[in-house]
Design an enzyme around this catalytic site. Structure first.
Site, mmCIF file in Angstrom:
data_model
loop_
_atom_site.group_PDB
_atom_site.id
_atom_site.type_symbol
_atom_site.label_atom_id
_atom_site.label_comp_id
_atom_site.label_asym_id
_atom_site.label_seq_id
_atom_site.Cartn_x
_atom_site.Cartn_y
_atom_site.Cartn_z
ATOM 1 N N CYS A 130 -2.008 9.436 2.465
ATOM 2 C CA CYS A 130 -1.749 8.937 1.105
ATOM 3 C C CYS A 130 -2.852 9.341 0.134
ATOM 4 C CB CYS A 130 -1.604 7.420 1.136
ATOM 5 S SG CYS A 130 -3.016 6.588 1.897
ATOM 6 N N GLU A 156 0.884 -1.165 0.000
ATOM 7 C CA GLU A 156 0.000 0.000 0.000
ATOM 8 C C GLU A 156 0.915 1.206 0.000
ATOM 9 O OE1 GLU A 156 -3.027 0.252 -0.503
ATOM 10 O OE2 GLU A 156 -4.063 -1.541 0.205
HETATM 11 P P1 NAD Z 1 8.530 5.047 4.405
HETATM 12 O O1 NAD Z 1 8.540 4.233 3.154
HETATM 13 O O2 NAD Z 1 9.649 5.972 4.642
HETATM 14 O O3 NAD Z 1 8.489 4.083 5.683
HETATM 15 C C1 NAD Z 1 7.458 3.125 5.838
HETATM 16 C C2 NAD Z 1 7.975 2.002 6.713
HETATM 17 O O4 NAD Z 1 9.025 1.344 6.019
HETATM 18 C C3 NAD Z 1 8.558 2.456 8.056
HETATM 19 O O5 NAD Z 1 8.220 1.537 9.059
HETATM 20 C C4 NAD Z 1 10.045 2.421 7.793
HETATM 21 O O6 NAD Z 1 10.826 2.227 8.955
HETATM 22 C C5 NAD Z 1 10.122 1.208 6.882
HETATM 23 N N1 NAD Z 1 11.355 1.121 6.103
HETATM 24 C C6 NAD Z 1 12.030 2.138 5.492
HETATM 25 N N2 NAD Z 1 13.132 1.644 4.886
HETATM 26 C C7 NAD Z 1 13.138 0.306 5.119
HETATM 27 C C8 NAD Z 1 14.019 -0.760 4.786
HETATM 28 N N3 NAD Z 1 15.130 -0.542 4.096
HETATM 29 N N4 NAD Z 1 13.717 -2.009 5.193
HETATM 30 C C9 NAD Z 1 12.592 -2.254 5.902
HETATM 31 N N5 NAD Z 1 11.724 -1.283 6.273
HETATM 32 C C10 NAD Z 1 11.998 -0.023 5.883
HETATM 33 O O7 NAD Z 1 7.128 5.792 4.438
HETATM 34 P P2 NAD Z 1 6.578 6.793 5.551
HETATM 35 O O8 NAD Z 1 7.272 8.107 5.398
HETATM 36 O O9 NAD Z 1 6.575 6.130 6.873
HETATM 37 O O10 NAD Z 1 5.045 6.942 5.093
HETATM 38 C C11 NAD Z 1 4.606 7.894 4.148
HETATM 39 C C12 NAD Z 1 4.408 7.238 2.799
HETATM 40 O O11 NAD Z 1 3.526 6.140 2.916
HETATM 41 C C13 NAD Z 1 3.757 8.179 1.785
HETATM 42 O O12 NAD Z 1 4.327 7.964 0.522
HETATM 43 C C14 NAD Z 1 2.300 7.749 1.797
HETATM 44 O O13 NAD Z 1 1.584 8.065 0.622
HETATM 45 C C15 NAD Z 1 2.442 6.271 1.989
HETATM 46 N N6 NAD Z 1 1.231 5.700 2.581
HETATM 47 C C16 NAD Z 1 0.429 4.887 1.841
HETATM 48 C C17 NAD Z 1 -0.747 4.403 2.383
HETATM 49 C C18 NAD Z 1 -1.674 3.497 1.610
HETATM 50 O O14 NAD Z 1 -2.520 2.853 2.227
HETATM 51 N N7 NAD Z 1 -1.555 3.414 0.300
HETATM 52 C C19 NAD Z 1 -1.104 4.740 3.688
HETATM 53 C C20 NAD Z 1 -0.254 5.574 4.410
HETATM 54 C C21 NAD Z 1 0.912 6.044 3.856
#
Ligand code: NAD
Length: 496
Positions: free
Chosen positions: A299, A265
């Site tokens: 998002c 997602e």
């Molecule tokens: P992010 O991708 O920076 O982080 C998300 C998660 O991934 C965190 O727990 C982070 O620690 C983890 N992560 C990051 N690098 C990683 C790695 N190398 N290995 C394993 N885990 C890792 O995103 P964010 O800043 O936390 O969230 C915002 C983003 O999420 C925006 O782009 C938003 O649109 C999207 N989002 C989508 C939805 C949806 O349902 N489609 C919902 C909420 C947020």
């Protein structure tokens, strides 16, 4: 100190948290912690275990050990636990609103929305154990009885984001658990409590057996050692990831290397199309909510508003005036409807996107300024295609307004992005809305509603770079296996 006592420390003092492994609240191996900061005033909200790969391995072992008994537990017993968890969350609502304000800058309206949403998710999932667990398949072979049977996978690793922390923390674990899996939840380092440890507290109090829900936390910049065992271990069968498209793409490649499934997602760049026959006032109200709720950090927030030329000037004047009236402030004060951005990087990204657009000829119709971590709701017009914000998600309170002359032009502009999460069409001609909606490349299209919303039971999810998972009951397909069992009632005749 137990976790329950830690959570009772007065809100004015930093809270002390432990992580949840095999039903025990434990420190990180080596005892390291990190400071979890309040994004509004940068005070220390909590001290959180800064875990290592050894801690992640322990959570996998605990989840694996708990799996057989959890998978075998009767439907009534499992249902009762989900219902109890919803009741506990409801009982703790006021405290959870404050935690989300202090840890993630979430203002009261969005915090309350998430609590009500998560309670709905838990209560709906309580019915999953009673859904048909498979079906009878007709066999071509006389005397053969064939069954397609749903089975849980085993250990599912959930990786949750910081925005919409409570709703998405629960969404990361609830469907996998309801399908009979055990989980390891790794919340975002920006919201280890709201998107992780809170889930652990509530599920533990509800009576989920030890090891069924495990939560491992890590310091900013230290996700690698946690992610390694989660992706390398043969005991983890699948992943439930919500976050940015960049991280999702990288983790999908990682899961693919080990031939494991991953629900994605991801981000969005969500268009709102206002046709000339739309109700102007209602369209402005809808756009204000959709663009600026949670200060643009959802998002599904609207990122671009396309207005049919005859309505454009009136729409822009009213929309910009409404945007100017919205003030961001301390989210702990329930009077404030929107709060700060999550961190300095998010604030810098917001400022840079506006600077780049203005440098290329865009005009600011409202907002544009920041104070501390708070950013003014910002409206940009005349944004050239060469500005990154023209098609890239900024994740802050900034939206583009553009006119269009033909429906084809509106469709081309709406689809002119790599994302495909959500869209909305405002029109008094509902059939026109449905027809155009079918041409938009988005997982979710709302006619006469905001791009943003979503109830727990809908097939939530995106297309293109926004991911491929679907929630609601469709998540059962993702978090279970469909196995075939046949029974031969007669002795069969073979060609050899
Ligand atoms: P992010 O991708 O920076 O982080 C998300 C998660 O991934 C965190 O727990 C982070 O620690 C983890 N992560 C990051 N690098 C990683 C790695 N190398 N290995 C394993 N885990 C890792 O995103 P964010 O800043 O936390 O969230 C915002 C983003 O999420 C925006 O782009 C938003 O649109 C999207 N989002 C989508 C939805 C949806 O349902 N489609 C919902 C909420 C947020």
């Amino acid at each position: 100190m137990t976790q329950a006592l830690a959570a009772q420390i007065p809100a004015s003092q930093p809270r002390q948290y432990r992580q949840l492994i095999g039903g025990e609240w434990v420190d990180a191996e080596g005892g390291a912690t990190f400071e979890d900061l309040n994004p509004y005033n940068e005070e220390v909200f909590a001290h959180i275990p800064a875990s290592t790969g050894a801690d992640a391995l322990c959570t996998i072992e605990a989840a694996d050990k708990a799996f057989p008994a959890w998978a075998a537990m009767g439907a009534r017993a499992r249902q009762a636990l989900f219902l109890k968890a919803a009741d506990i969350l409801e009982r703790r609502a006021d405290e959870v609103v404050l935690i989300m304000a202090q840890e993630t800058g979430t203002a009261t309206p969005f915090a309350r929305f998430q609590i009500q949403w998560a309670c709905g998710l838990l209560r709906q999932a309580a019915g999953y154990p009673y859904l048909p667990g498979g079906e009878i398949v007709q066999s071509d072979t006389p005397g053969v009885f064939a069954m397609a049977v749903r089975r849980p996978l085993g250990v599912v690793a959930g990786i949750s984001p910081w925005n919409g922390a409570l709703a998405l923390g629960f969404r990361t674990i609830v469907a996998p658990l309801a399908c009979g899996n055990t989980v390891v939840l790794k919340p975002s380092e920006e919201a280890p409590v709201s998107a992780g440890l809170l889930m652990g507290e509530i599920m533990t109090e509800a009576g989920f057996p030890p090891g069924v829900v495990n939560v491992v936390t890590h310091a900013p910049g230290a996700v690698g050692p946690i992610a390694d065992p989660l992706f390398e271990s043969r005991k983890v069968r699948a992943y439930n990831f919500t976050g940015s498209s960049a991280t999702g793409s990288m983790l999908a490649a990682r899961a693919g290397k080990h031939l494991k499934r991953i629900a994605l997602e991801l981000g969005g760049y969500n268009p709102m199309i206002v046709l000339k026959n739309a109700d102007l006032d209602y369209s402005v109200d809808t756009a204000i909510f959709a663009a600026f709720f949670h200060q643009g950090q959802i998002c599904m927030n609207t990122r671009k508003i396309l207005v049919e030329r005859p309505l454009y000037d009136d729409f822009l004047a009213r929309f910009a005036a409404r945007a100017r009236d919205i003030k961001a402030g301390d989210p702990s004060n329930p009077q404030n409807k929107i709060g700060p951005l999550i961190n300095d990087a998010a604030l810098a990204k917001f400022k840079l996107a506006i600077e780049q657009a203005v440098a290329k000829g865009a005009r600011i119709a409202a907002g544009g300024n920041t104070e501390g971590r708070c950013a003014e709701p910002t409206v940009l017009v005349d944004v050239p295609e060469s500005a990154p914000i023209h098609c890239e998600e900024v994740f802050g309170p900034v939206v583009i307004v553009e006119p269009f002359d033909t429906e084809q032009e509106a469709m081309d502009k709406a689809n002119g992005t790599d994302y495909g999460l959500s869209a909305s069409i405002m029109t008094s001609d509902v059939w026109k809305g449905i027809t155009l909606g079918g041409q938009i490349q988005a997982g979710m299209v709302n006619v006469n509603g905001p791009t943003m919303g979503g109830e727990p039971q809908i097939p939530f999810g995106g297309v293109k770079d926004s991911g491929w998972a679907r929630f609601g009951r469709w998540a059962i397909d993702t978090f279970s296996d469909l196995n075939l069992i046949t029974v031969s009632n007669d002795k069969r005749k073979y060609p050899l």
